[in-house]
Design a protein around this motif. Sequence first.
Motif, PDB file in Angstrom:
ATOM      1  N   PRO C 114     -15.065 -39.437 -38.686  1.00  0.00           N
ATOM      2  CA  PRO C 114     -16.246 -39.459 -37.821  1.00  0.00           C
ATOM      3  C   PRO C 114     -16.740 -38.036 -37.608  1.00  0.00           C
ATOM      4  N   LEU C 115     -18.059 -37.877 -37.610  1.00  0.00           N
ATOM      5  CA  LEU C 115     -18.635 -36.529 -37.618  1.00  0.00           C
ATOM      6  C   LEU C 115     -18.075 -35.590 -36.566  1.00  0.00           C
ATOM      7  N   ARG C 116     -17.931 -36.093 -35.352  1.00  0.00           N
ATOM      8  CA  ARG C 116     -17.546 -35.145 -34.307  1.00  0.00           C
ATOM      9  C   ARG C 116     -16.091 -34.714 -34.411  1.00  0.00           C
ATOM     10  N   LEU C 117     -15.291 -35.441 -35.201  1.00  0.00           N
ATOM     11  CA  LEU C 117     -13.897 -35.045 -35.364  1.00  0.00           C
ATOM     12  C   LEU C 117     -13.715 -34.040 -36.492  1.00  0.00           C
ATOM     13  N   ARG C 118     -14.777 -33.872 -37.303  1.00  0.00           N
ATOM     14  CA  ARG C 118     -14.615 -33.064 -38.505  1.00  0.00           C
ATOM     15  C   ARG C 118     -14.223 -31.628 -38.178  1.00  0.00           C
ATOM     16  N   ALA C 119     -14.980 -30.985 -37.279  1.00  0.00           N
ATOM     17  CA  ALA C 119     -14.683 -29.590 -36.963  1.00  0.00           C
ATOM     18  C   ALA C 119     -13.299 -29.418 -36.342  1.00  0.00           C
ATOM     19  N   PRO C 120     -12.940 -30.193 -35.323  1.00  0.00           N
ATOM     20  CA  PRO C 120     -11.588 -30.044 -34.766  1.00  0.00           C
ATOM     21  C   PRO C 120     -10.499 -30.237 -35.808  1.00  0.00           C
ATOM     22  N   LEU C 121     -10.673 -31.222 -36.671  1.00  0.00           N
ATOM     23  CA  LEU C 121      -9.661 -31.465 -37.697  1.00  0.00           C
ATOM     24  C   LEU C 121      -9.508 -30.251 -38.595  1.00  0.00           C
ATOM     25  N   THR C 122     -10.648 -29.698 -39.010  1.00  0.00           N
ATOM     26  CA  THR C 122     -10.610 -28.527 -39.877  1.00  0.00           C
ATOM     27  C   THR C 122      -9.897 -27.371 -39.198  1.00  0.00           C
ATOM     28  N   VAL C 123     -10.220 -27.152 -37.931  1.00  0.00           N
ATOM     29  CA  VAL C 123      -9.576 -26.056 -37.205  1.00  0.00           C
ATOM     30  C   VAL C 123      -8.075 -26.255 -37.152  1.00  0.00           C
ATOM     31  N   LEU C 124      -7.649 -27.484 -36.909  1.00  0.00           N
ATOM     32  CA  LEU C 124      -6.217 -27.750 -36.817  1.00  0.00           C
ATOM     33  C   LEU C 124      -5.508 -27.433 -38.120  1.00  0.00           C
ATOM     34  N   VAL C 125      -6.106 -27.863 -39.226  1.00  0.00           N
ATOM     35  CA  VAL C 125      -5.466 -27.597 -40.512  1.00  0.00           C
ATOM     36  C   VAL C 125      -5.427 -26.095 -40.774  1.00  0.00           C
ATOM     37  N   GLU C 126      -6.493 -25.406 -40.408  1.00  0.00           N
ATOM     38  CA  GLU C 126      -6.517 -23.966 -40.618  1.00  0.00           C
ATOM     39  C   GLU C 126      -5.479 -23.258 -39.768  1.00  0.00           C
ATOM     40  N   LEU C 127      -5.144 -23.842 -38.633  1.00  0.00           N
ATOM     41  CA  LEU C 127      -4.155 -23.217 -37.756  1.00  0.00           C
ATOM     42  C   LEU C 127      -2.809 -23.053 -38.446  1.00  0.00           C
ATOM     43  N   LEU C 128      -2.517 -23.979 -39.357  1.00  0.00           N
ATOM     44  CA  LEU C 128      -1.256 -23.862 -40.080  1.00  0.00           C
ATOM     45  C   LEU C 128      -1.168 -22.536 -40.815  1.00  0.00           C
ATOM     46  N   ALA C 129      -2.321 -21.993 -41.189  1.00  0.00           N
ATOM     47  CA  ALA C 129      -2.309 -20.733 -41.924  1.00  0.00           C
ATOM     48  C   ALA C 129      -2.063 -19.542 -41.022  1.00  0.00           C
ATOM     49  N   ALA C 130      -2.216 -19.745 -39.722  1.00  0.00           N
ATOM     50  CA  ALA C 130      -2.054 -18.618 -38.810  1.00  0.00           C
ATOM     51  C   ALA C 130      -0.584 -18.369 -38.481  1.00  0.00           C
ATOM     52  N   VAL C 131       0.254 -19.333 -38.791  1.00  0.00           N
ATOM     53  CA  VAL C 131       1.670 -19.158 -38.470  1.00  0.00           C
ATOM     54  C   VAL C 131       2.297 -18.215 -39.488  1.00  0.00           C
TER      55      VAL C 131
END
Lengths: 303, 297, 341
Positions: C114-131
């Motif tokens: 769903p459109l409004r979940l797209r950005a949060p989902l992307t941010v979450l996956v990107e967070l894995l790279a910050a560890v």
Amino acid sequence: MRSPRPQSSVTDVEPERRSEIDEQGGEAGDPAAGMQSSAAVATTQQAAPDAEPGLAVRLEQLRAFYGDAEQVKGIDLEFRANQVTAIIGPSGCGKSTMIRCINRMHEEIPGAHAEGRVLLDDLDVYAPSVDVVAVRRAIGMVFQKPNPFPTMSIYNNVAAGLRLSSGRRGDLRSKVESALRSAGLWDEVSGRLDEPGAGLSGGQQQRLCIARSLAVDPEVILMDEPCSALDPIATLKIEELIAELKKRVTIVIVTHNMQQAARVADRTAFMLDGRVVEVGPTQEIFTNPGDPRTEEYVTGKFG
Amino acid sequence: MSAPAAEQRFARFAVSPSRRRRDRFARTAILAATLIALIPLVLIVYYLLRKGLSSWSTSFFTTDPTGNTFFKSSSIGGIKSAILGTIEIVALASAIAIPIGVGVAVWLVEYGRESWFAQTVRFFIDVLTGVPSILFGLFIYIVLVVGTGSSYAGYKGSLALALLMLPVVTRASEVILQLVPGALRESALALGAPRWRMILRVVLPTALPGMVTGVLLAVARAAGETAPLLFTAAATLKTNFDLGQFMNSLPVQIYNDVTSPTTAVVNRAWGAALTLVAMILVLNVIARLISRRSRLA
Amino acid sequence: MEAASIPGGDRGLLLRSPLGRLPDRALKYGLTALAALILALIVYFFIRLVGEARPAFARFGVFGFTFDNNWNVSAEQFGALPLVVGTLITSALALLIGVPVAVATAIYATELCPLRLRAPLTVLVELLAAVPSVVYGLWGIFFLAPKLQPAEQWVADRLSFVPFIGGGTVTIPNYFVTGLVLAIMILPIVSAIAREVMATVPADQKEAAMGLGATRWEMIRIAVLPYCRSGIVGGAMLGLGRAIGETIAVTILIGNAPQLGSHLFGQGYSLAAAIANEFGEAQGLHRSALFAAGLVLFVLTLLVNGIARALVLRAARAGRTAGAGSGAAGGHRIAERAAGA
């Protein structure tokens, strides 16, 4: 291709159609309309014996929204079986939106929805019990810019729709050939079916897309400005094709080219600002329109 | 009569149950895989918080690690030198890498452009992005520790990190600088500005938010790196502000503590890990906020 | 406009004094010198690396070093095959586990979410790279590895007839958990590139499929995925490059046993882990051997990243030509992503 049904079923359907037509005789306020349709019926009778006539489509109070914005504001319109109906109008009048409601592509846009009924013969395609995927197979679409699948060969492009449904795949080859023939493309590509679909010229690509739609044997084909990206010769080829195809399917064509409408369409509807202003036999619309706005448009005063 | 006929004719378009099943299965599988992808994130955050927060205390941040590994937790100390060391080392590394990286990027976009020399530079910088980070540490070790006969030092760690940051900063800056519309440059030149002023006063300010984002992300990345520091800055326990001496850092501190048999030390490692991740997250959030203010891309 | 028509005084305005040109010249030559210096530095970096590795290669031969199965520090024997094999095993595992999940995440985010979940989902996956990698090691060794051990033992017991997987004792640090953590680490980059590539699929391709009466999954299968094939493979290769070079997490999780990987759930070694582990106390030939290992590692990464970049650039170019506007921007973003990886 379905095996041809006995002639009797054609005549079975006919009486209903004739009575519908008589009703519609009053639609455009023009008795000539009724006569035109009888002629169309006669043409249907003379159609190739193995071509099933298409179904009629009727829009009832169709409204289309982008979010809260109403683009199509309540349309009642009929597309007669085995006829070509053209939709003309200035840009932004909602013709593309309206046509996309017919095969329920409009609702794919996020936030967009449609209300009203779209009847394929008697079946409302918006009924909750109807599968939208089946609707799209029954009502094919040819788009403005030819869009063959770039990673697939010519053969696979045409076969793509067929391959989706399981079973009865044995005669895939013959179905592909027949679709390409119906699209007038067979002679040009029969020797190079394995070449990529995107390698053809613009006009050939569009005919490939038509073949692709034809392969799944739809009842209706919607065409959204199919020739606007093509050169005049390719356009002519496709217009000739349309004249042939209407024996098999009902065709609705959106066009901004009025000469094209005059050439290919049996009936024409003029849309303005989300509503149908006038609809009738093409000749009438262009030579003797009933509404002044229609007259202004067809004489080029705007749009 | 026509209703059944229409429905009959329509029936041949129906979607077979097996197609429907395949569609549903595929979509469920994709959703499941997406959720699976998020599980590690949840687990890591959870564990970091659970085990790390319990180590956090004032003394945790204000005492140096004592190097005691066998006694009670109260005597193992905190991570003060590690935090300060990371800040110092990364700050120096940034001070080196950012001006050089931005300078090379400016050269690539404004002067070098597509010349063969610029393409060569670009190629080698790209190659540098793929170098495993430990090799930067080895290089600095060979040149500056063995080569000069001197010992480990904080600034040597900074140099190794700067080498790591350089290609990232250059690439990110180059991309942003290329996004500055040519029309903007031309109008500045057309007004009679000399080239250097055009770059300094027009191009760089426009590109600034995007470049800051790229730079912050590079800094965040460098802050988390362990391998380049192992044989350059090495580690020490005491806080010191002399970058010419051995210097502790959070990643190295954690790395050393990981192998300890003492639970208390391991807990300290969790606390340090939480601190490090928190610092990196803050940098990431700031970078994202700034990128929203960018007028480009 | 003739120069003659300009009064002498004003003509002077048109000519810049040599002094006025100084800042421009200074900037240009200064930056050019800087670029040249950096180029020289990078070249020097490689020269030094090769120089340090040479003694080991001279002693064992390039092929001997890389393909001999004999990493024995005390006996001064340095055949790096166990390291190479370990690197390949863990990286292959990372790909096998990570790429399908990453691609699925990308499909979900671009096509099904769903459109409004797209950005949060992307941010979450990107967070894995910050560890940071050391934290992955810490979490892996103290949480994941012990938790997985019973399950791993169960699998090894049940599949004891299968070579490589079955039989043997299951150690806590082992190839499998290393590969698993590597998979998590490469997930963000592979997913990001896959997402960018999928976003460049022209809408009319998808509409063509839907217009034929395709279900959502069928549409993804015939219009989206084939279009994205080379871009996805490129993204996977970038992830591979990252996995190959990963040092700290691997050292913590792999067990550092210089034996040829014979058991999925047993301890192993890798090129990067060997360097991290042994360099501190290495002297002479040993040190040279570690540099040689570093060079082998680097050449591997270079190859993989080179192929990856070529593939991703090809996908980016296709994105640019296929559609103006979003396609071009997307294609541009893909290339940017790949280069920054």
